[in-house]
Design an enzyme around this catalytic site. Structure first.
Site, PDB file in Angstrom:
ATOM      1  N   GLY A  50     -23.933  23.415  -3.561  1.00 21.33           N
ATOM      2  CA  GLY A  50     -23.563  24.384  -2.539  1.00 21.33           C
ATOM      3  C   GLY A  50     -24.144  25.742  -2.875  1.00 21.33           C
ATOM      4  O   GLY A  50     -24.519  25.980  -4.036  1.00 21.33           O
ATOM      5  N   GLN A  64     -25.175  34.719  -3.138  1.00 23.29           N
ATOM      6  CA  GLN A  64     -25.753  34.288  -4.423  1.00 23.29           C
ATOM      7  C   GLN A  64     -27.262  34.508  -4.474  1.00 23.29           C
ATOM      8  O   GLN A  64     -27.860  34.442  -5.547  1.00 23.29           O
ATOM      9  CB  GLN A  64     -25.417  32.813  -4.708  1.00 23.29           C
ATOM     10  CG  GLN A  64     -23.927  32.597  -4.934  1.00 23.29           C
ATOM     11  CD  GLN A  64     -23.606  31.155  -5.261  1.00 23.29           C
ATOM     12  OE1 GLN A  64     -23.467  30.334  -4.356  1.00 23.29           O
ATOM     13  NE2 GLN A  64     -23.516  30.830  -6.538  1.00 23.29           N
ATOM     14  N   CYS A  78     -20.520  26.988 -11.258  1.00 28.66           N
ATOM     15  CA  CYS A  78     -21.086  27.907 -10.267  1.00 28.66           C
ATOM     16  C   CYS A  78     -22.489  28.287 -10.708  1.00 28.66           C
ATOM     17  O   CYS A  78     -22.695  28.599 -11.883  1.00 28.66           O
ATOM     18  CB  CYS A  78     -20.206  29.161 -10.146  1.00 28.66           C
ATOM     19  SG  CYS A  78     -20.785  30.338  -8.902  1.00 28.66           S
ATOM     20  N   LEU A  79     -23.444  28.254  -9.785  1.00 28.37           N
ATOM     21  CA  LEU A  79     -24.826  28.613 -10.128  1.00 28.37           C
ATOM     22  C   LEU A  79     -24.925  30.057 -10.607  1.00 28.37           C
ATOM     23  O   LEU A  79     -25.868  30.399 -11.320  1.00 28.37           O
ATOM     24  CB  LEU A  79     -25.749  28.386  -8.928  1.00 28.37           C
ATOM     25  CG  LEU A  79     -25.936  26.913  -8.513  1.00 28.37           C
ATOM     26  CD1 LEU A  79     -26.747  26.825  -7.226  1.00 28.37           C
ATOM     27  CD2 LEU A  79     -26.603  26.114  -9.631  1.00 28.37           C
ATOM     28  N   HIS A 138     -14.777  26.653  -2.468  1.00 27.35           N
ATOM     29  CA  HIS A 138     -15.502  27.456  -3.464  1.00 27.35           C
ATOM     30  C   HIS A 138     -16.484  28.407  -2.765  1.00 27.35           C
ATOM     31  O   HIS A 138     -16.581  29.587  -3.123  1.00 27.35           O
ATOM     32  CB  HIS A 138     -16.220  26.487  -4.417  1.00 27.35           C
ATOM     33  CG  HIS A 138     -17.138  27.100  -5.429  1.00 27.35           C
ATOM     34  ND1 HIS A 138     -16.934  26.982  -6.794  1.00 27.35           N
ATOM     35  CD2 HIS A 138     -18.298  27.806  -5.302  1.00 27.35           C
ATOM     36  CE1 HIS A 138     -17.910  27.605  -7.446  1.00 27.35           C
ATOM     37  NE2 HIS A 138     -18.767  28.110  -6.561  1.00 27.35           N
ATOM     38  N   GLU A 139     -17.186  27.896  -1.740  1.00 32.09           N
ATOM     39  CA  GLU A 139     -18.195  28.720  -1.053  1.00 32.09           C
ATOM     40  C   GLU A 139     -17.552  29.797  -0.178  1.00 32.09           C
ATOM     41  O   GLU A 139     -18.045  30.933  -0.122  1.00 32.09           O
ATOM     42  CB  GLU A 139     -19.113  27.838  -0.190  1.00 32.09           C
ATOM     43  CG  GLU A 139     -19.863  26.727  -0.924  1.00 32.09           C
ATOM     44  CD  GLU A 139     -20.594  27.176  -2.170  1.00 32.09           C
ATOM     45  OE1 GLU A 139     -20.873  28.379  -2.316  1.00 32.09           O
ATOM     46  OE2 GLU A 139     -20.878  26.312  -3.030  1.00 32.09           O
ATOM     47  N   HIS A 165     -16.722  32.691  -2.194  1.00 30.86           N
ATOM     48  CA  HIS A 165     -17.878  33.581  -2.415  1.00 30.86           C
ATOM     49  C   HIS A 165     -18.040  34.582  -1.268  1.00 30.86           C
ATOM     50  O   HIS A 165     -18.385  35.751  -1.492  1.00 30.86           O
ATOM     51  CB  HIS A 165     -19.171  32.766  -2.517  1.00 30.86           C
ATOM     52  CG  HIS A 165     -19.494  32.236  -3.885  1.00 30.86           C
ATOM     53  ND1 HIS A 165     -19.636  33.041  -4.997  1.00 30.86           N
ATOM     54  CD2 HIS A 165     -19.748  30.969  -4.304  1.00 30.86           C
ATOM     55  CE1 HIS A 165     -19.959  32.274  -6.043  1.00 30.86           C
ATOM     56  NE2 HIS A 165     -20.019  31.014  -5.656  1.00 30.86           N
TER      57      HIS A 165
HETATM   58  O1  GNR Z   1     -23.465  23.377  -7.783  1.00 33.81           O
HETATM   59  C1  GNR Z   1     -22.253  23.584  -7.777  1.00 33.81           C
HETATM   60  N1  GNR Z   1     -21.419  22.640  -8.251  1.00 33.81           N
HETATM   61  C2  GNR Z   1     -20.045  22.714  -8.105  1.00 33.81           C
HETATM   62  C3  GNR Z   1     -19.275  21.860  -8.880  1.00 33.81           C
HETATM   63  C4  GNR Z   1     -17.907  21.871  -8.768  1.00 33.81           C
HETATM   64  C5  GNR Z   1     -17.298  22.724  -7.883  1.00 33.81           C
HETATM   65  C6  GNR Z   1     -18.041  23.598  -7.120  1.00 33.81           C
HETATM   66  C7  GNR Z   1     -19.421  23.596  -7.228  1.00 33.81           C
HETATM   67  S1  GNR Z   1     -20.360  24.666  -6.265  1.00 33.81           S
HETATM   68  C8  GNR Z   1     -21.743  24.880  -7.309  1.00 33.81           C
HETATM   69  C9  GNR Z   1     -22.810  25.701  -6.613  1.00 33.81           C
HETATM   70  C10 GNR Z   1     -22.286  27.102  -6.407  1.00 33.81           C
HETATM   71  O2  GNR Z   1     -22.159  27.906  -7.281  1.00 33.81           O
HETATM   72  N2  GNR Z   1     -21.917  27.392  -5.187  1.00 33.81           N
HETATM   73  O3  GNR Z   1     -21.409  28.604  -4.912  1.00 33.81           O
HETATM   74 NI    NI Z   2     -20.483  29.287  -6.796  1.00 32.58          NI
END
Ligand code: GNR
Ligand code: NI
Length: 190
Positions: free
Chosen positions: A46, A51, A94-95, A136-137, A140
């Site tokens: 995601g 980001q 999270c990336l 999660h997104e 953000h």
């Molecule tokens: O790549 C991602 N893997 C992930 C794993 C577990 C819960 C949420 C995520 S999202 C993350 C990519 C990211 O940082 N999205 O904002």
């Molecule tokens: Ni993230």
């Protein structure tokens, strides 16, 4: 179309509340395409626009594994209109916080209203990993990170680690663990 540089903790951009997209036009679709390039490049599942430094309410998700057919999903101005009492736990990453993973508890299911790539209104009920990821997104888009859902001790520890790396001029290394390495979320028994 090229991947864009990622924004990393402790960049203050990650705390900005992103603005709604007024019209889903060619510029919006160009942003979406750049986000997919960046997300696939970094092997994430995601990505929120902030980001890559764009404070717009745009999210892309693809839960398909490396060797599976891509399933690109686009969420513009996504809103959670309902969520379950039932909760689930998942080890999130999270990336923007490379190589850090911690369990987060969230509602197991979320009903999400959003605009698609064509600007048409859609509604889905997400469960499992899609529910984890869309929550999660959307966090953000509101300047919230998954580390805000863990203990203060752990949050302070990881924040300090990234502040120190930044102060020494280090850019976070490319994530070692594949963030597409998926497990099933665990049900929480109250
Ligand atoms: O790549 C991602 N893997 C992930 C794993 C577990 C819960 C949420 C995520 S999202 C993350 C990519 C990211 O940082 N999205 O904002
Ligand atoms: Ni993230």
């Amino acid at each position: 179309m090229a991947a864009a540089p990622l924004v990393y903790l402790p960049d203050p951009k990650l705390r900005v509340v992103s603005a709604p997209v007024e019209r889903v036009d060619a510029a919006t679709r160009a942003l979406v395409d750049r986000m997919f390039e960046t997300m696939y490049d970094a092997a994430g599942i995601g990505l929120a626009a902030i980001q890559i430094g764009e404070a717009k309410r745009v999210v892309v998700i693809d839960l398909a594994g490396k060797d599976e057919t891509p399933e690109p999903l686009v969420f513009i101005n996504p809103e959670i209109v309902a969520s379950s009492e039932e909760r689930q736990v998942y080890e999130e990453g999270c990336l923007s916080i490379p190589d850090y993973y911690e369990e987060v508890e969230r509602p197991a299911r979320a009903t999400v209203r959003f605009l698609d790539r064509e600007g048409a209104e859609q509604e889905i009920e997400a469960d499992g990993l899609l529910s984890v990821c869309i929550q999660h997104e959307i966090d953000h888009l509101n300047g919230v990170l998954f580390i805000d859902h863990i203990s203060r001790l752990k949050r302070d520890r990881v924040t300090k680690k990234f502040e120190k790396a930044r102060a020494q001029g280090e850019l976070p290394s490319f994530p070692k663990r594949d963030k597409r390495d998926r497990r099933e979320p665990e049900a929480v028994t109250p």
